[in-house]
Design an enzyme around this catalytic site. Structure first.
Site, PDB file in Angstrom:
ATOM      1  N   ARG A 191       0.858  -1.181   0.000  1.00 61.07           N
ATOM      2  CA  ARG A 191       0.000   0.000   0.000  1.00 61.07           C
ATOM      3  C   ARG A 191       0.893   1.228   0.000  1.00 61.07           C
ATOM      4  NH1 ARG A 191      -3.521  -2.681  -1.597  1.00 61.07           N
ATOM      5  NH2 ARG A 191      -5.600  -3.051  -0.723  1.00 61.07           N
TER       6      ARG A 191
ATOM      7  N   GLU B 183      -3.663   7.624  -4.177  1.00 57.38           N
ATOM      8  CA  GLU B 183      -4.164   7.147  -5.479  1.00 57.38           C
ATOM      9  C   GLU B 183      -5.522   7.787  -5.766  1.00 57.38           C
ATOM     10  OE1 GLU B 183      -4.131   2.861  -5.542  1.00 57.38           O
ATOM     11  OE2 GLU B 183      -2.075   2.788  -4.809  1.00 57.38           O
TER      12      GLU B 183
ATOM     13  N   HIS C 209      -1.135   0.404  -9.872  1.00 59.80           N
ATOM     14  CA  HIS C 209      -1.813  -0.537  -8.967  1.00 59.80           C
ATOM     15  C   HIS C 209      -2.439  -1.717  -9.727  1.00 59.80           C
ATOM     16  CE1 HIS C 209      -3.808  -0.807  -4.734  1.00 59.80           C
ATOM     17  NE2 HIS C 209      -3.512  -1.998  -5.225  1.00 59.80           N
TER      18      HIS C 209
END
Ligand code: GLV
Length: 317
Positions: free
Chosen positions: A235, A264, A282
């Protein structure tokens, strides 16, 4: 008894099948726009279950609204669940589920891709090549670091980290790992600082929690060996991005491979401009097979809870 299930986005092939087979009414938008928190709050009060994605913020207000109605279960199509207030759900008696296990190998493939492409400066070389900036072969061009024979440090030692460790065998790498509790396995290093100071490549595999936010900060980046490579498929907020950009700019860190970001879908302009950096959007679990399996698994969890069966992958705060 069939219920109403909100599915926040279009799911890959077969993702809805368990819900349809169980006779649930699927609530979806005609398009694929993201739901705002206000919209989620309103919808949560009208459904029995929610299948959501890691980009949906299921906060206390959404859960409160659900609990005031008939919401029983929220299933995240992801292994990480930092987008959901799990403790709040627990207090309200709402079950939260995730999709562990099925994405380990796919995500480990991507971590290895980032290890290789960052260490070998693949993005920079390709970008120059595509941009017409390659003058022809040169003995001093794009000098990367060897991955074979390198010492790999895994931060976190869950399923995905172990899948990455398995991939190192063909590369004759030495693997060390850090986790809070002793794994009892060779290569465990109790002290994270010590691990960082003694490896060539670091790959992050911890969930995002209060304890892991900015786990890799400026001080810890400073512990890395000269020539080290950092890879993050976990993350974004586990790494202090500004400090990371600084370490890449100064050359203190040789290279980085990132699949996840602090805010993000925003990406720090400094990271975008940083040298020797591979940036992916991602896509750790993004294969057709894995994403379809994850979606169907989350849908099945909702079916199980609504049918009064124990879910296979409940998470607690
Ligand atoms: C992806 O990031 C996931 O948590 O599944």
């Amino acid at each position: 008894m069939p219920g109403r299930v909100l599915v926040t986005r279009r799911l890959p092939g077969g993702g809805l099948d368990p819900l349809v087979a169980a006779g649930h009414e699927v609530v979806q938008r005609p398009g694929d726009e993201a739901w705002s928190t206000a919209e989620l709050r309103e919808a949560a009060g009208t459904v029995d279950g929610i299948v959501c994605l890691l980009t949906d913020r299921i906060d206390d207000s959404v859960l409160e609204s659900g609990a005031a109605g008939r919401l029983q279960v929220v299933a995240n199509v992801a292994v990480g669940y930092d987008n959901i207030d799990v403790a709040g759900a627990g207090r309200l008696g709402i079950t939260v589920c995730n999709t562990p296990g099925v994405l380990d190998e796919t995500t480990a493939d991507l971590a290895f891709l980032l290890i290789l492409s960052a260490a070998r400066l693949a993005s920079e070389a390709e970008s120059d090549f595509r941009g017409g900036r390659w003058p022809g072969w040169g003995i001093n061009q794009y000098l990367g670091r060897d991955v074979h024979g390198a010492v790999l440090g895994l931060v976190g030692y869950g399923r995905i980290a172990r899948a990455v460790a398995r991939r190192t065998q063909g590369f004759a790498m030495e693997v060390r790992h850090h986790s809070r509790s002793d794994t009892g396995e060779p290569g465990w290093v109790a002290d994270l600082d010590e691990l960082l100071a003694t490896v060539d490549i670091v790959s992050l595999h911890v969930p995002l929690t209060d304890a892991t936010r900015h786990l890799i900060d400026g001080r810890r980046l400073g512990l890395l060996r000269p020539g080290a490579v950092l890879v993050n498929t976990a993350r974004g907020p586990v790494v202090d991005e500004e400090a990371l950009a600084g370490a890449l700019e100064s050359g203190a860190l040789f290279a980085a491979g990132l699949d996840v970001y602090e805010r993000e879908p925003e990406v720090s302009p400094r990271l975008l401009a940083a040298p020797r950096t591979v940036l992916l959007p991602h896509i750790g679990s993004a294969t057709t097979t894995t994403r379809s399996t994850m979606a169907a698994m989350a849908a099945q969890e909702v079916c199980d809870v609504l049918a009064g069966r124990a879910p296979r992958h409940p998470v607690t705060g």
